[in-house]
Motif scaffolding. Structure first.
Motif, PDB file in Angstrom:
ATOM      1  N   GLY A 155      -4.701  18.288   4.206  1.00 44.36           N
ATOM      2  CA  GLY A 155      -5.628  17.252   3.766  1.00 44.36           C
ATOM      3  C   GLY A 155      -4.914  15.996   3.307  1.00 44.36           C
ATOM      4  N   ILE A 156      -3.818  16.154   2.570  1.00 38.70           N
ATOM      5  CA  ILE A 156      -3.034  14.997   2.139  1.00 38.70           C
ATOM      6  C   ILE A 156      -2.500  14.235   3.356  1.00 38.70           C
ATOM      7  CG2 ILE A 156      -0.841  14.327   1.069  1.00 38.70           C
ATOM      8  CD1 ILE A 156      -1.317  16.325  -1.091  1.00 38.70           C
ATOM      9  N   LEU A 157      -1.988  14.980   4.338  1.00 39.62           N
ATOM     10  CA  LEU A 157      -1.454  14.337   5.541  1.00 39.62           C
ATOM     11  C   LEU A 157      -2.557  13.606   6.301  1.00 39.62           C
ATOM     12  CD1 LEU A 157       0.968  13.875   7.398  1.00 39.62           C
ATOM     13  CD2 LEU A 157       0.405  16.043   8.543  1.00 39.62           C
ATOM     14  N   GLU A 158      -3.706  14.227   6.429  1.00 39.51           N
ATOM     15  CA  GLU A 158      -4.821  13.611   7.150  1.00 39.51           C
ATOM     16  C   GLU A 158      -5.283  12.327   6.464  1.00 39.51           C
ATOM     17  OE1 GLU A 158      -9.510  14.586   8.181  1.00 39.51           O
ATOM     18  OE2 GLU A 158      -8.144  16.227   7.667  1.00 39.51           O
ATOM     19  N   HIS A 159      -5.452  12.386   5.129  1.00 43.19           N
ATOM     20  CA  HIS A 159      -5.897  11.194   4.392  1.00 43.19           C
ATOM     21  C   HIS A 159      -4.855  10.081   4.470  1.00 43.19           C
ATOM     22  CE1 HIS A 159      -9.558  12.866   2.944  1.00 43.19           C
ATOM     23  NE2 HIS A 159      -9.011  13.757   2.162  1.00 43.19           N
ATOM     24  N   THR A 160      -3.584  10.445   4.387  1.00 41.70           N
ATOM     25  CA  THR A 160      -2.527   9.441   4.413  1.00 41.70           C
ATOM     26  C   THR A 160      -2.473   8.753   5.772  1.00 41.70           C
ATOM     27  OG1 THR A 160      -1.254  10.725   2.813  1.00 41.70           O
ATOM     28  CG2 THR A 160      -0.074   9.044   4.046  1.00 41.70           C
ATOM     29  N   ARG A 161      -2.630   9.525   6.834  1.00 40.27           N
ATOM     30  CA  ARG A 161      -2.662   8.926   8.172  1.00 40.27           C
ATOM     31  C   ARG A 161      -3.873   8.016   8.330  1.00 40.27           C
ATOM     32  NH1 ARG A 161      -0.872  14.361  11.505  1.00 40.27           N
ATOM     33  NH2 ARG A 161       1.317  13.814  11.791  1.00 40.27           N
ATOM     34  N   ALA A 162      -5.032   8.484   7.846  1.00 38.78           N
ATOM     35  CA  ALA A 162      -6.259   7.700   7.977  1.00 38.78           C
ATOM     36  C   ALA A 162      -6.173   6.405   7.184  1.00 38.78           C
ATOM     37  CB  ALA A 162      -7.459   8.522   7.515  1.00 38.78           C
ATOM     38  N   ASN A 163      -5.480   6.440   6.063  1.00 37.21           N
ATOM     39  CA  ASN A 163      -5.337   5.243   5.232  1.00 37.21           C
ATOM     40  C   ASN A 163      -4.299   4.272   5.765  1.00 37.21           C
ATOM     41  OD1 ASN A 163      -7.182   6.439   3.555  1.00 37.21           O
ATOM     42  ND2 ASN A 163      -5.709   7.060   1.986  1.00 37.21           N
ATOM     43  N   GLY A 164      -3.503   4.705   6.721  1.00 31.96           N
ATOM     44  CA  GLY A 164      -2.475   3.840   7.275  1.00 31.96           C
ATOM     45  C   GLY A 164      -1.290   3.633   6.354  1.00 31.96           C
ATOM     46  N   LEU A 165      -1.129   4.505   5.355  1.00 27.54           N
ATOM     47  CA  LEU A 165      -0.053   4.308   4.384  1.00 27.54           C
ATOM     48  C   LEU A 165       1.330   4.572   4.972  1.00 27.54           C
ATOM     49  CD1 LEU A 165      -1.660   5.891   1.188  1.00 27.54           C
ATOM     50  CD2 LEU A 165      -1.653   3.508   1.927  1.00 27.54           C
ATOM     51  N   LEU A 166       1.373   5.317   6.075  1.00 25.40           N
ATOM     52  CA  LEU A 166       2.672   5.623   6.685  1.00 25.40           C
ATOM     53  C   LEU A 166       2.848   4.927   8.025  1.00 25.40           C
ATOM     54  CD1 LEU A 166       3.017   9.448   5.924  1.00 25.40           C
ATOM     55  CD2 LEU A 166       4.119   7.545   4.738  1.00 25.40           C
ATOM     56  N   ASP A 167       2.113   3.852   8.239  1.00 23.67           N
ATOM     57  CA  ASP A 167       2.195   3.160   9.533  1.00 23.67           C
ATOM     58  C   ASP A 167       3.586   2.626   9.825  1.00 23.67           C
ATOM     59  OD1 ASP A 167      -0.414   3.721  10.042  1.00 23.67           O
ATOM     60  OD2 ASP A 167      -1.177   1.690   9.733  1.00 23.67           O
ATOM     61  N   PRO A 220       0.793  -1.229   0.000  1.00 22.09           N
ATOM     62  CA  PRO A 220       0.000   0.000   0.000  1.00 22.09           C
ATOM     63  C   PRO A 220       0.828   1.283   0.000  1.00 22.09           C
ATOM     64  CG  PRO A 220      -0.192  -1.168   2.099  1.00 22.09           C
ATOM     65  CD  PRO A 220       0.487  -2.092   1.148  1.00 22.09           C
ATOM     66  N   LEU A 221       1.986   1.286   0.675  1.00 25.96           N
ATOM     67  CA  LEU A 221       2.810   2.489   0.671  1.00 25.96           C
ATOM     68  C   LEU A 221       3.284   2.799  -0.741  1.00 25.96           C
ATOM     69  CD1 LEU A 221       4.382   4.789   1.937  1.00 25.96           C
ATOM     70  CD2 LEU A 221       6.204   3.170   2.507  1.00 25.96           C
ATOM     71  N   ARG A 222       3.776   1.779  -1.442  1.00 27.53           N
ATOM     72  CA  ARG A 222       4.233   2.018  -2.809  1.00 27.53           C
ATOM     73  C   ARG A 222       3.071   2.441  -3.699  1.00 27.53           C
ATOM     74  NH1 ARG A 222       8.519  -1.568  -6.207  1.00 27.53           N
ATOM     75  NH2 ARG A 222       9.675  -1.082  -4.306  1.00 27.53           N
ATOM     76  N   ALA A 223       1.907   1.822  -3.497  1.00 24.72           N
ATOM     77  CA  ALA A 223       0.730   2.205  -4.278  1.00 24.72           C
ATOM     78  C   ALA A 223       0.343   3.647  -3.997  1.00 24.72           C
ATOM     79  CB  ALA A 223      -0.438   1.274  -3.971  1.00 24.72           C
ATOM     80  N   GLY A 224       0.415   4.048  -2.719  1.00 28.20           N
ATOM     81  CA  GLY A 224       0.093   5.419  -2.353  1.00 28.20           C
ATOM     82  C   GLY A 224       1.067   6.418  -2.960  1.00 28.20           C
ATOM     83  N   LEU A 225       2.342   6.074  -2.965  1.00 30.66           N
ATOM     84  CA  LEU A 225       3.344   6.949  -3.567  1.00 30.66           C
ATOM     85  C   LEU A 225       3.129   7.045  -5.076  1.00 30.66           C
ATOM     86  CD1 LEU A 225       6.468   5.767  -1.553  1.00 30.66           C
ATOM     87  CD2 LEU A 225       5.379   8.021  -1.414  1.00 30.66           C
ATOM     88  N   GLY A 226       2.747   5.922  -5.685  1.00 31.75           N
ATOM     89  CA  GLY A 226       2.444   5.950  -7.109  1.00 31.75           C
ATOM     90  C   GLY A 226       1.264   6.845  -7.416  1.00 31.75           C
ATOM     91  N   PHE A 227       0.253   6.792  -6.532  1.00 31.50           N
ATOM     92  CA  PHE A 227      -0.900   7.665  -6.720  1.00 31.50           C
ATOM     93  C   PHE A 227      -0.484   9.125  -6.612  1.00 31.50           C
ATOM     94  CE2 PHE A 227      -4.329  10.269  -5.109  1.00 31.50           C
ATOM     95  CZ  PHE A 227      -5.364   9.963  -5.974  1.00 31.50           C
ATOM     96  N   LEU A 228       0.344   9.449  -5.613  1.00 30.01           N
ATOM     97  CA  LEU A 228       0.810  10.826  -5.460  1.00 30.01           C
ATOM     98  C   LEU A 228       1.587  11.288  -6.692  1.00 30.01           C
ATOM     99  CD1 LEU A 228       2.059  11.053  -1.759  1.00 30.01           C
ATOM    100  CD2 LEU A 228       0.073  12.185  -2.764  1.00 30.01           C
ATOM    101  N   ALA A 229       2.426  10.413  -7.212  1.00 27.60           N
ATOM    102  CA  ALA A 229       3.215  10.765  -8.392  1.00 27.60           C
ATOM    103  C   ALA A 229       2.310  11.083  -9.579  1.00 27.60           C
ATOM    104  CB  ALA A 229       4.174   9.629  -8.746  1.00 27.60           C
ATOM    105  N   GLU A 258       6.686  10.664  14.444  1.00 26.00           N
ATOM    106  CA  GLU A 258       7.289  11.992  14.465  1.00 26.00           C
ATOM    107  C   GLU A 258       7.958  12.367  13.138  1.00 26.00           C
ATOM    108  OE1 GLU A 258       9.978   9.305  17.019  1.00 26.00           O
ATOM    109  OE2 GLU A 258       7.899   9.401  16.347  1.00 26.00           O
ATOM    110  N   SER A 259       8.109  11.389  12.245  1.00 26.67           N
ATOM    111  CA  SER A 259       8.750  11.666  10.959  1.00 26.67           C
ATOM    112  C   SER A 259       7.778  11.605   9.782  1.00 26.67           C
ATOM    113  CB  SER A 259       9.891  10.668  10.719  1.00 26.67           C
ATOM    114  OG  SER A 259      10.888  10.786  11.707  1.00 26.67           O
ATOM    115  N   ARG A 260       6.512  11.307  10.028  1.00 27.81           N
ATOM    116  CA  ARG A 260       5.569  11.081   8.929  1.00 27.81           C
ATOM    117  C   ARG A 260       5.313  12.335   8.103  1.00 27.81           C
ATOM    118  NH1 ARG A 260       1.296   7.065  12.110  1.00 27.81           N
ATOM    119  NH2 ARG A 260       2.822   5.356  12.361  1.00 27.81           N
TER     120      ARG A 260
END
Length: 205
Positions: free
Chosen positions: A142-154, A95-104, A159-161
């Motif tokens: 908003g990007i930070l909130e959605h990313t946290r809610a999606n668990g993509l940066l778990d 999911p992290l790679r998928a999320g980064l791909g979406f951002l790109a 403190e570094s997210r």
């Protein structure tokens, strides 16, 4: 016996006003995308929207007031697309790679090209910078909130997210802006695993 056709429902004054505002906002976004910020004049916006030049000033105090609304609308549309993708991203094997791909992909979209135009112009235009500042803050938060809610940066320390996410957004955004002049499609696919590595290895601050 044929029934008399129903009369078309007349729109209220409020509905007509909202429709005109929507036309103006859409026209401004399309003009910025195609012609750039400085060529997005009142005349160009009004012509594309199918309204008179004076029609714009019935809904906005100035051209910059419309541009401020455009910045907010662009942020909302990008965030809506991001939010709509959450189930798909979380279902991916990585999911992290998928999320980064979406951002790109997202930051290479025509909508983000509008943001690029506005931010470059705002660098030397203090009034524009102040007007679009709330919308750009809303975009990043908003990007930070959605990313946290999606668990993509778990897998990234809490403190570094924010640093990790914003650094990746800036990298993709910069690549999209530079790529409009100096495209390097041979590097695009390689940027995702590189971003994944640096996201996971962001130092704890």
């Amino acid at each position: 016996m044929p029934q008399p056709s129903a009369r078309p429902t007349r729109r209220t004054q409020r509905e007509r006003r909202e429709a005109s505002i929507e036309k103006l906002v859409d026209a401004a976004i399309e003009t910025i995308q195609e012609d750039g910020y400085y060529r997005t004049t009142v005349a160009a916006i009004s012509e594309r929207a199918g309204l008179s030049g004076g029609g714009l000033f019935r809904h906005f105090d100035s051209r910059l007031a419309l541009i401020s609304r455009v910045a907010e609308e662009v942020s909302d549309r990008i965030l809506d697309a991001y939010a709509a993708s959450k189930d798909h991203l979380r279902a991916q094997p990585a999911p992290l790679r998928a999320g980064l791909g979406f951002l790109a992909q997202a930051v290479a979209s025509p909508l983000v090209a509008v943001w690029h135009e506005l931010m470059v112009a705002a660098r030397t235009d203090e009034e524009l910078r102040e007007l679009i500042a709330p919308a750009i803050a809303k975009f990043y938060e908003g990007i930070l909130e959605h990313t946290r809610a999606n668990g993509l940066l778990d897998d990234v320390p809490e403190e570094s997210r924010e640093l990790a996410l914003f650094s990746m957004v800036h990298m993709f955004s910069g690549a999209a802006l530079t790529g409009s002049v100096y495209p390097r499609p041979d590097l695009d696919d390689k940027r995702i695993p590189l971003a994944e590595y640096y996201t996971l290895h962001t130092p704890i601050l």
